[in-house]
Design an enzyme around this catalytic site. Sequence first.
Site, short mmCIF file in Angstrom:
data_model
loop_
_atom_site.label_atom_id
_atom_site.label_comp_id
_atom_site.label_asym_id
_atom_site.label_seq_id
_atom_site.Cartn_x
_atom_site.Cartn_y
_atom_site.Cartn_z
CG HIS A 94 -31.09 -5.62 47.74
ND1 HIS A 94 -30.03 -4.82 47.43
CD2 HIS A 94 -32.19 -4.89 47.48
CE1 HIS A 94 -30.47 -3.65 47.00
NE2 HIS A 94 -31.79 -3.67 47.01
NE ARG A 136 -30.30 -4.57 42.00
CZ ARG A 136 -29.60 -3.45 42.14
NH1 ARG A 136 -28.84 -3.28 43.21
NH2 ARG A 136 -29.64 -2.51 41.24
CG HIS A 183 -21.48 -2.99 51.08
ND1 HIS A 183 -20.44 -2.94 50.22
CD2 HIS A 183 -22.59 -3.13 50.32
CE1 HIS A 183 -20.90 -3.03 48.98
NE2 HIS A 183 -22.20 -3.16 49.01
N GLY A 184 -18.86 -5.36 52.17
CA GLY A 184 -17.43 -5.50 51.91
C GLY A 184 -16.65 -6.19 53.01
CB THR A 196 -25.85 -1.37 48.12
OG1 THR A 196 -26.73 -2.48 48.00
CG2 THR A 196 -26.58 -0.17 48.67
CG ASN A 231 -26.78 -10.45 50.99
OD1 ASN A 231 -27.05 -11.17 50.04
ND2 ASN A 231 -27.04 -9.16 51.01
CG HIS A 241 -23.80 -12.42 45.19
ND1 HIS A 241 -24.35 -11.74 44.13
CD2 HIS A 241 -23.25 -11.48 45.99
CE1 HIS A 241 -24.12 -10.44 44.28
NE2 HIS A 241 -23.45 -10.27 45.40
CD GLU A 261 -29.36 -5.65 51.88
OE1 GLU A 261 -29.16 -5.35 50.69
OE2 GLU A 261 -28.48 -6.10 52.61
NE ARG A 278 -25.90 -23.25 32.33
CZ ARG A 278 -25.38 -24.47 32.26
NH1 ARG A 278 -26.03 -25.51 32.71
NH2 ARG A 278 -24.19 -24.64 31.76
NE ARG A 301 -28.21 -6.12 39.05
CZ ARG A 301 -27.48 -5.11 39.55
NH1 ARG A 301 -26.56 -5.34 40.46
NH2 ARG A 301 -27.69 -3.88 39.15
CD GLU A 339 -26.52 -3.49 57.07
OE1 GLU A 339 -27.64 -3.99 57.26
OE2 GLU A 339 -25.73 -3.89 56.20
#
Length: 236
Positions: free
Chosen positions: A42, A44, A190-191, A100, A6, A9, A69, A17, A48, A150
């Site tokens: 994802h 969104r 996730h995580g 999420t 993923n 980020h 996603e 910036r 974001r 998932e």
Amino acid sequence: MLLGVNIDHVATLRNARGGVEPSVEKAAEIAEENGATSITTHLREDRRHIKDEDVYSLIDKLKTRLNLEMAMADDIQQIAIDVKPYSICLVPEKRQEVTTEGGLDVAGQVERVSEFIKPLLDAGIIVSLFIDPDEEQVKASAQTGAQFIELHTGTYSECFGYEEEEAEFQKLKKAAELAQSLGLKVNAGHGLNYENVHRMHEIDGLYELNIGHSIISRAVFTGLAEAVSKMRNLIK
Ligand code: PXP
């Protein structure tokens, strides 16, 4: 077991910036060159991190698969049908959340989920539902026409190393077994991080893990030494 990376980020950092650096396409390329079997982003509703143009650009450049996603939003459904990623993963979305939170409530809205995913399935896109490791959610998912679930590994990840770890892990294991017995293929994510990921091997038949935050976080430090010394040499 396959690894989907993923890269949301990378876009978070870029957007800080407002320019083009770091490039999400370059991040995807490096991930693919190093064993990622798919790239997850994802899109969104609040845009974001990943933007529409990232999705259009990635679909042209990826050598592996794009896993998009998305929430149950009509405009994003249209983008997915237009872009035709290999797969989409339906997630719940709340405007204020940091990431999420929890799985999609499929059991409470089987008909709505089934209707929402039908045009995506008709377009030849594989559909996955991001759900908590819960018997009712797994059974409901099997009624929708989705090919994959998932499993949300967030609670397991948070409990890793604590007393509750085993119970949370067993929920994942049982949910994966049930899903496969109902004909669903099973991903998880996730995580997950460098400490807790190894237990995923104890779950039979897991197809792919989708991992983002821990990989991008580690990359900052594994790359920082080179980045600083290169700049140091340039300004010497
Ligand atoms: N799977 C899903 C459905 C997600 O929403 C996320 C986070 O965007 C991930 C996997 C990756 O989670 P993490 O960034 O914690 O590895």
